[in-house]
Scaffold this active site. Structure first.
Site, PDB file in Angstrom:
ATOM      1  N   ARG A 126       0.831  -1.205   0.000  1.00 27.22           N
ATOM      2  CA  ARG A 126       0.000   0.000   0.000  1.00 27.22           C
ATOM      3  C   ARG A 126       0.873   1.266   0.000  1.00 27.22           C
ATOM      4  O   ARG A 126       0.599   2.229  -0.708  1.00 27.22           O
ATOM      5  CB  ARG A 126      -0.945  -0.002   1.214  1.00 27.22           C
ATOM      6  CG  ARG A 126      -2.184   0.862   1.042  1.00 27.22           C
ATOM      7  CD  ARG A 126      -2.676   1.378   2.372  1.00 27.22           C
ATOM      8  NE  ARG A 126      -1.590   2.063   3.060  1.00 27.22           N
ATOM      9  CZ  ARG A 126      -1.214   3.307   2.801  1.00 27.22           C
ATOM     10  NH1 ARG A 126      -1.859   4.030   1.926  1.00 27.22           N
ATOM     11  NH2 ARG A 126      -0.191   3.855   3.451  1.00 27.22           N
ATOM     12  N   ASN A 178      -2.980 -10.327  -6.722  1.00 29.45           N
ATOM     13  CA  ASN A 178      -2.595 -10.171  -5.324  1.00 29.45           C
ATOM     14  C   ASN A 178      -3.694 -10.683  -4.394  1.00 29.45           C
ATOM     15  O   ASN A 178      -3.445 -11.472  -3.485  1.00 29.45           O
ATOM     16  CB  ASN A 178      -2.308  -8.705  -5.017  1.00 29.45           C
ATOM     17  CG  ASN A 178      -1.876  -8.517  -3.572  1.00 29.45           C
ATOM     18  OD1 ASN A 178      -0.735  -8.831  -3.229  1.00 29.45           O
ATOM     19  ND2 ASN A 178      -2.785  -8.074  -2.718  1.00 29.45           N
ATOM     20  N   THR A 210     -16.115  -7.180   2.512  1.00 28.10           N
ATOM     21  CA  THR A 210     -16.653  -5.831   2.399  1.00 28.10           C
ATOM     22  C   THR A 210     -18.163  -5.875   2.159  1.00 28.10           C
ATOM     23  O   THR A 210     -18.660  -6.788   1.491  1.00 28.10           O
ATOM     24  CB  THR A 210     -15.967  -5.051   1.258  1.00 28.10           C
ATOM     25  OG1 THR A 210     -16.714  -3.878   0.967  1.00 28.10           O
ATOM     26  CG2 THR A 210     -15.849  -5.857  -0.021  1.00 28.10           C
ATOM     27  N   SER A 230     -17.100  -2.871  -8.184  1.00 35.37           N
ATOM     28  CA  SER A 230     -15.768  -2.553  -8.729  1.00 35.37           C
ATOM     29  C   SER A 230     -14.999  -3.867  -8.798  1.00 35.37           C
ATOM     30  O   SER A 230     -15.410  -4.868  -8.184  1.00 35.37           O
ATOM     31  CB  SER A 230     -15.008  -1.576  -7.824  1.00 35.37           C
ATOM     32  OG  SER A 230     -14.494  -2.253  -6.686  1.00 35.37           O
ATOM     33  N   TYR A 273     -12.095  -4.393  -7.410  1.00 41.58           N
ATOM     34  CA  TYR A 273     -11.628  -4.646  -6.034  1.00 41.58           C
ATOM     35  C   TYR A 273     -12.710  -5.385  -5.242  1.00 41.58           C
ATOM     36  O   TYR A 273     -12.447  -6.416  -4.617  1.00 41.58           O
ATOM     37  CB  TYR A 273     -11.257  -3.323  -5.333  1.00 41.58           C
ATOM     38  CG  TYR A 273     -11.436  -3.418  -3.842  1.00 41.58           C
ATOM     39  CD1 TYR A 273     -10.524  -4.134  -3.069  1.00 41.58           C
ATOM     40  CD2 TYR A 273     -12.536  -2.853  -3.206  1.00 41.58           C
ATOM     41  CE1 TYR A 273     -10.715  -4.271  -1.699  1.00 41.58           C
ATOM     42  CE2 TYR A 273     -12.729  -2.986  -1.850  1.00 41.58           C
ATOM     43  CZ  TYR A 273     -11.815  -3.696  -1.094  1.00 41.58           C
ATOM     44  OH  TYR A 273     -12.019  -3.848   0.246  1.00 41.58           O
ATOM     45  N   HIS A 274     -13.937  -4.851  -5.259  1.00 46.16           N
ATOM     46  CA  HIS A 274     -15.010  -5.488  -4.488  1.00 46.16           C
ATOM     47  C   HIS A 274     -15.287  -6.900  -5.005  1.00 46.16           C
ATOM     48  O   HIS A 274     -15.625  -7.797  -4.244  1.00 46.16           O
ATOM     49  CB  HIS A 274     -16.284  -4.635  -4.537  1.00 46.16           C
ATOM     50  CG  HIS A 274     -16.196  -3.346  -3.761  1.00 46.16           C
ATOM     51  ND1 HIS A 274     -15.892  -2.143  -4.356  1.00 46.16           N
ATOM     52  CD2 HIS A 274     -16.368  -3.067  -2.447  1.00 46.16           C
ATOM     53  CE1 HIS A 274     -15.880  -1.185  -3.435  1.00 46.16           C
ATOM     54  NE2 HIS A 274     -16.167  -1.714  -2.268  1.00 46.16           N
ATOM     55  N   LYS A 301     -13.164  -9.531  -3.556  1.00 44.55           N
ATOM     56  CA  LYS A 301     -13.608  -9.949  -2.213  1.00 44.55           C
ATOM     57  C   LYS A 301     -14.716 -10.996  -2.320  1.00 44.55           C
ATOM     58  O   LYS A 301     -14.820 -11.894  -1.494  1.00 44.55           O
ATOM     59  CB  LYS A 301     -14.087  -8.731  -1.424  1.00 44.55           C
ATOM     60  CG  LYS A 301     -12.994  -7.722  -1.139  1.00 44.55           C
ATOM     61  CD  LYS A 301     -12.384  -7.931   0.224  1.00 44.55           C
ATOM     62  CE  LYS A 301     -11.275  -6.952   0.498  1.00 44.55           C
ATOM     63  NZ  LYS A 301     -10.802  -7.008   1.875  1.00 44.55           N
ATOM     64  N   GLN A 319     -17.393  -5.561   5.887  1.00 40.40           N
ATOM     65  CA  GLN A 319     -17.221  -4.254   6.529  1.00 40.40           C
ATOM     66  C   GLN A 319     -17.559  -3.110   5.576  1.00 40.40           C
ATOM     67  O   GLN A 319     -17.247  -3.159   4.387  1.00 40.40           O
ATOM     68  CB  GLN A 319     -15.776  -4.132   6.995  1.00 40.40           C
ATOM     69  CG  GLN A 319     -15.496  -2.832   7.749  1.00 40.40           C
ATOM     70  CD  GLN A 319     -14.124  -2.811   8.375  1.00 40.40           C
ATOM     71  OE1 GLN A 319     -13.983  -2.826   9.573  1.00 40.40           O
ATOM     72  NE2 GLN A 319     -13.107  -2.780   7.561  1.00 40.40           N
TER      73      GLN A 319
END
Ligand code: USQ
Length: 382
Positions: free
Chosen positions: A35, A118, A144, A179, A181-182, A185, A208
């Site tokens: 990050r 990743n 998430t 997205s 990213y989501h 998850k 979360q």
């Protein structure tokens, strides 16, 4: 408990490490500083610099007398993961170690690939390491609320009882993330559920919402223990961003109509939730899912709250709707269940004017470091 915190350098990872250490658990943190590096590469530096993990652990020891172990390396590197799990043999693993930004995942094909490789690769290696070295350990994975998206029906806590042609079964609640990213998850949850069913792992998946805040019970003694605080468009979450914008005199960046509703929580409540999840582990072969949020707000409501809190400390805060760079519903139904963690004992810290003013005052101390060029660049979903 022996607690291994993956992503221990992050906004939530480091505060979680101190919180578990302060409760007498034996803690180790693991991180590859991804990050930090991505923020540097995209020129999205945080508000104030934070010491590296070795330095932070020394500072924590000076104040608490407690040791926290440090592992620096990449969870996608199997030989590294294998050696860490063989050595530390955790009872509890807390997995935050993912590329955490929706806008970053949508920047271009390279950032999309990094996010996919990743996030899925790291979760896979954690699963394989558990099987090899600690099959009875409890994995707490940070999911998430964005996994569910914004469906036009109530969002249940992880599962949905489906009746079909006279028969019924409980399934994972339908997921439709907004997205890449989501979506990673969502893929993590599927991967975990497969290995829970197949290998009998113990897993808790925490759905979360966006987190806000700086202060926890452990970081008030020393500035250098504060979490990394991002306010930029890529790594900052909406409320922390609005607070910085208010302090900088930058009109609050409401995307589109501002009716987007999400479930929010104070960083202090994230720590409570993690401890409660760790103290109430899933059984072997069980996937527990909790919706981790304490209150829901639209973006417009957040902007209004920041405006009011700003006024109370003499700031004149302007709000400006700008064209939404994301593809998302700007007005929608949103009613998520979130009773599981309350039943375990969560005592919410709600978003009051005082809470906001306290964060704002801290940000005011770093006002000179705010770079307005980082606030909005318009990372589009197309
Ligand atoms: N938004 C604005 N203006 C801004 C920034 C955001 O209107 O300047 C809006 C977004 O369009 C969105 C909402 O605020 O509708 C939340 O955006 P966000 O950037 O705070 O949160 P998001 O991208 O969804 O991701 C964050 C974290 C992520 C976590 C997620 C929880 O970065 O790691 O998983 O919150 S949730 O949103 O519930 O999926």
């Amino acid at each position: 408990m022996k607690v291994l915190i993956l992503g221990g350098d992050g906004y939530l990872g480091w505060p979680t490490a101190m919180h578990f250490s302060s409760k007498g658990h034996e803690v180790a943190v693991l991180d590859n500083y991804m990050r930090r590096n991505l923020a540097r590469e995209t020129d999205m530096e945080i508000l104030y610099q934070t010491p590296n993990l070795h330095e932070r652990c020394k500072i924590w020891k000076e104040h608490s007398g407690q040791d926290i172990g440090v592992y620096i390396g990449d969870l996608c590197d199997w030989s590294f993961v294998n050696s860490v799990f063989a050595e530390f043999k955790p009872d509890t693993i807390i997995h935050y170690a993912e590329q955490p930004s929706a806008p970053y995942s949508m920047l271009n094909a390279d950032t999309a690939r990094l996010t996919l490789n990743n996030n899925i690769g790291a979760t896979g290696n954690v699963i394989f390491a558990m099987k090899e070295h600690c099959p009875d350990a409890h994995l707490i994975k940070l999911g998430t609320m964005g996994e569910y998206g914004t469906p036009n029906i109530d969002i249940e806590e992880g599962w949905l009882e489906v009746e079909h042609k006279g028969r019924s079964q409980k399934f994972l609640y339908p997921r439709q993330a907004g997205s890449l990213y989501h979506t990673t998850k969502v893929m993590d949850t599927d991967l975990l559920w497969f290995y829970v069913r197949t290998w009998g792992l113990r897993v808790t998946d925490l759905m979360q919402g966006p987190v806000y805040g700086i202060f926890t019970d452990e970081n008030q003694v020393d500035e250098r223990l504060l979490p990394c605080f991002a306010y930029d468009e890529i790594f900052g979450t909406v409320l922390n961003r609005f607070v910085v914008q208010a302090v900088a005199g930058y009109p609050l960046t409401v995307y589109g109509k501002g009716g987007q509703t999400r479930g929010y929580l104070n960083i202090k409540d994230t720590l409570q939730c993690l401890l409660l999840a760790a103290e109430n582990p899933a059984d072997a072969g069980e996937l527990k899912i909790y919706n981790q949020l304490t209150e829901t707000f639209t973006v417009n409501e957040l902007a209004e709250k920041v405006q009011v809190a700003g006024k109370s400390i003499g700031l004149d805060v302007e709000v400006k709707s700008i064209e939404n760079p994301r593809k998302e519903l700007e007005e929608h139904y949103y009613n998520p269940a979130s009773t599981g963690l309350l039943e375990l004992g969560l005592k919410p810290n709600f978003l009051t004017d005082d809470v906001l003013a306290e964060i704002m005052e801290k940000v005011i101390n770093h006002k000179d470091a705010i770079d307005s060029n980082r606030i909005f660049r318009g990372v589009k979903w197309n």
